[in-house]
Scaffold this motif. Sequence first.
Motif, mmCIF file in Angstrom:
data_model
loop_
_atom_site.group_PDB
_atom_site.id
_atom_site.type_symbol
_atom_site.label_atom_id
_atom_site.label_comp_id
_atom_site.label_asym_id
_atom_site.label_seq_id
_atom_site.Cartn_x
_atom_site.Cartn_y
_atom_site.Cartn_z
ATOM 1 N N ASP A 42 -9.062 9.617 1.265
ATOM 2 C CA ASP A 42 -8.696 8.209 1.101
ATOM 3 C C ASP A 42 -7.200 7.970 1.289
ATOM 4 O OD1 ASP A 42 -11.266 7.252 0.779
ATOM 5 O OD2 ASP A 42 -11.215 7.414 -1.412
ATOM 6 N N SER A 43 -6.488 8.939 1.878
ATOM 7 C CA SER A 43 -5.075 8.759 2.198
ATOM 8 C C SER A 43 -4.939 7.645 3.223
ATOM 9 C CB SER A 43 -4.486 10.035 2.789
ATOM 10 O OG SER A 43 -4.487 11.065 1.853
ATOM 11 N N LEU A 44 -3.809 6.946 3.158
ATOM 12 C CA LEU A 44 -3.550 5.850 4.094
ATOM 13 C C LEU A 44 -2.433 6.211 5.055
ATOM 14 C CD1 LEU A 44 -3.538 2.779 1.666
ATOM 15 C CD2 LEU A 44 -5.394 3.509 3.168
ATOM 16 N N VAL A 45 -2.583 5.739 6.281
ATOM 17 C CA VAL A 45 -1.515 5.826 7.267
ATOM 18 C C VAL A 45 -1.287 4.408 7.791
ATOM 19 C CG1 VAL A 45 -3.040 6.375 9.212
ATOM 20 C CG2 VAL A 45 -0.665 7.032 9.314
ATOM 21 N N ARG A 46 -0.018 4.060 7.988
ATOM 22 C CA ARG A 46 0.327 2.739 8.512
ATOM 23 C C ARG A 46 0.611 2.873 10.002
ATOM 24 N NH1 ARG A 46 3.633 0.891 4.815
ATOM 25 N NH2 ARG A 46 2.122 -0.560 3.976
ATOM 26 N N ILE A 47 0.061 1.965 10.766
ATOM 27 C CA ILE A 47 0.276 1.926 12.216
ATOM 28 C C ILE A 47 1.478 1.032 12.511
ATOM 29 C CG2 ILE A 47 -0.714 1.195 14.428
ATOM 30 C CD1 ILE A 47 -2.067 3.668 13.138
ATOM 31 N N THR A 48 2.356 1.511 13.385
ATOM 32 C CA THR A 48 3.446 0.676 13.882
ATOM 33 C C THR A 48 3.395 0.666 15.406
ATOM 34 O OG1 THR A 48 5.066 2.469 13.946
ATOM 35 C CG2 THR A 48 4.953 1.184 11.908
ATOM 36 N N ALA A 49 3.858 -0.428 15.977
ATOM 37 C CA ALA A 49 3.914 -0.549 17.432
ATOM 38 C C ALA A 49 5.138 0.206 17.933
ATOM 39 C CB ALA A 49 3.978 -2.013 17.833
ATOM 40 N N LYS A 50 4.887 1.244 18.706
ATOM 41 C CA LYS A 50 5.957 2.089 19.237
ATOM 42 C C LYS A 50 6.671 1.370 20.383
ATOM 43 C CE LYS A 50 6.510 6.742 21.136
ATOM 44 N NZ LYS A 50 5.752 7.969 21.466
ATOM 45 N N PRO A 51 7.994 1.330 20.363
ATOM 46 C CA PRO A 51 8.707 0.752 21.507
ATOM 47 C C PRO A 51 8.359 1.523 22.786
ATOM 48 C CG PRO A 51 10.175 0.989 19.642
ATOM 49 C CD PRO A 51 8.901 1.723 19.291
ATOM 50 N N ALA A 103 0.836 -1.200 0.000
ATOM 51 C CA ALA A 103 0.000 0.000 0.000
ATOM 52 C C ALA A 103 0.874 1.254 0.000
ATOM 53 C CB ALA A 103 -0.916 0.011 1.220
ATOM 54 N N VAL A 104 0.396 2.265 -0.709
ATOM 55 C CA VAL A 104 1.079 3.561 -0.729
ATOM 56 C C VAL A 104 0.528 4.374 0.438
ATOM 57 C CG1 VAL A 104 1.514 5.649 -2.050
ATOM 58 C CG2 VAL A 104 1.363 3.440 -3.223
ATOM 59 N N VAL A 105 1.379 4.637 1.429
ATOM 60 C CA VAL A 105 0.923 5.334 2.627
ATOM 61 C C VAL A 105 1.439 6.762 2.651
ATOM 62 C CG1 VAL A 105 0.724 3.220 3.976
ATOM 63 C CG2 VAL A 105 2.838 4.506 4.045
ATOM 64 N N ARG A 106 0.624 7.625 3.236
ATOM 65 C CA ARG A 106 0.996 9.039 3.369
ATOM 66 C C ARG A 106 1.999 9.231 4.497
ATOM 67 N NH1 ARG A 106 -3.200 14.087 3.620
ATOM 68 N NH2 ARG A 106 -1.629 15.682 3.982
ATOM 69 N N LEU A 107 1.795 8.478 5.580
ATOM 70 C CA LEU A 107 2.708 8.553 6.708
ATOM 71 C C LEU A 107 2.553 7.331 7.570
ATOM 72 C CD1 LEU A 107 1.347 9.991 9.709
ATOM 73 C CD2 LEU A 107 0.612 11.404 7.833
ATOM 74 N N THR A 108 3.499 7.155 8.486
ATOM 75 C CA THR A 108 3.462 6.063 9.447
ATOM 76 C C THR A 108 3.245 6.672 10.822
ATOM 77 O OG1 THR A 108 4.930 4.727 8.092
ATOM 78 C CG2 THR A 108 4.768 4.132 10.402
ATOM 79 N N LEU A 109 2.364 6.054 11.581
ATOM 80 C CA LEU A 109 2.015 6.547 12.905
ATOM 81 C C LEU A 109 2.424 5.487 13.926
ATOM 82 C CD1 LEU A 109 0.612 8.957 14.248
ATOM 83 C CD2 LEU A 109 -1.546 7.765 13.931
ATOM 84 N N ASP A 149 -1.430 -2.369 10.549
ATOM 85 C CA ASP A 149 -2.774 -1.986 10.083
ATOM 86 C C ASP A 149 -2.709 -0.671 9.324
ATOM 87 O OD1 ASP A 149 -4.114 -4.174 11.103
ATOM 88 O OD2 ASP A 149 -4.864 -3.132 12.885
ATOM 89 N N LEU A 150 -3.657 -0.489 8.432
ATOM 90 C CA LEU A 150 -3.773 0.748 7.663
ATOM 91 C C LEU A 150 -5.041 1.474 8.078
ATOM 92 C CD1 LEU A 150 -2.896 -0.707 4.160
ATOM 93 C CD2 LEU A 150 -1.381 0.576 5.674
#
Length: 151
Positions: free
Chosen positions: A64-73, A14-20, A56-57
């Motif tokens: 319809d922009s996408l953001v990718r979720i990452t688990a923050k340390p 997926a083309v994501v706008r940013l990662t959160l 998850d997106l």
Amino acid sequence: MLIFTQKKPPNPHAVVRLTLSLTAEERTRSRHRLQTEDGQVIFLRLPRGTVLRDGDLLVDETTDSLVRITAKPEPVLTVVAKTTIDLLKAAYHLGNRHVAVEITPTYLRLSPDPVLQAMLEQLGVEIKEEVSPFHPEVGAYGHHHGTSGLA
């Protein structure tokens, strides 16, 4: 301002706008105001009970922009044991206290709590204080208990 109202499963292409990057607790909030490092305001307006997982997106409701979720340390206690039964006993006692726990075949992980740490030490398991992504189990009924120790 981005308002995310839908969750989609992980898609590495997926083309994501940013990662959160969010902590385990933040990934359980369905209504939340966040700010990116560059100052952009983001709102989560997800269905109640939504639990976000690493990868998850989220879809913005207007662009319809996408953001990718990452688990923050984050600070965690990692529990290891000499035997499987000792690890199972530790999991039982943590579950009996409704604690958010990440369960793997070789370790348990939970948010730091001195009372729980003392209990685990009495059980004879090894506890390491670490900073690591935390992926607690989702409750049997699809929800996630808070990480404060008691639900």
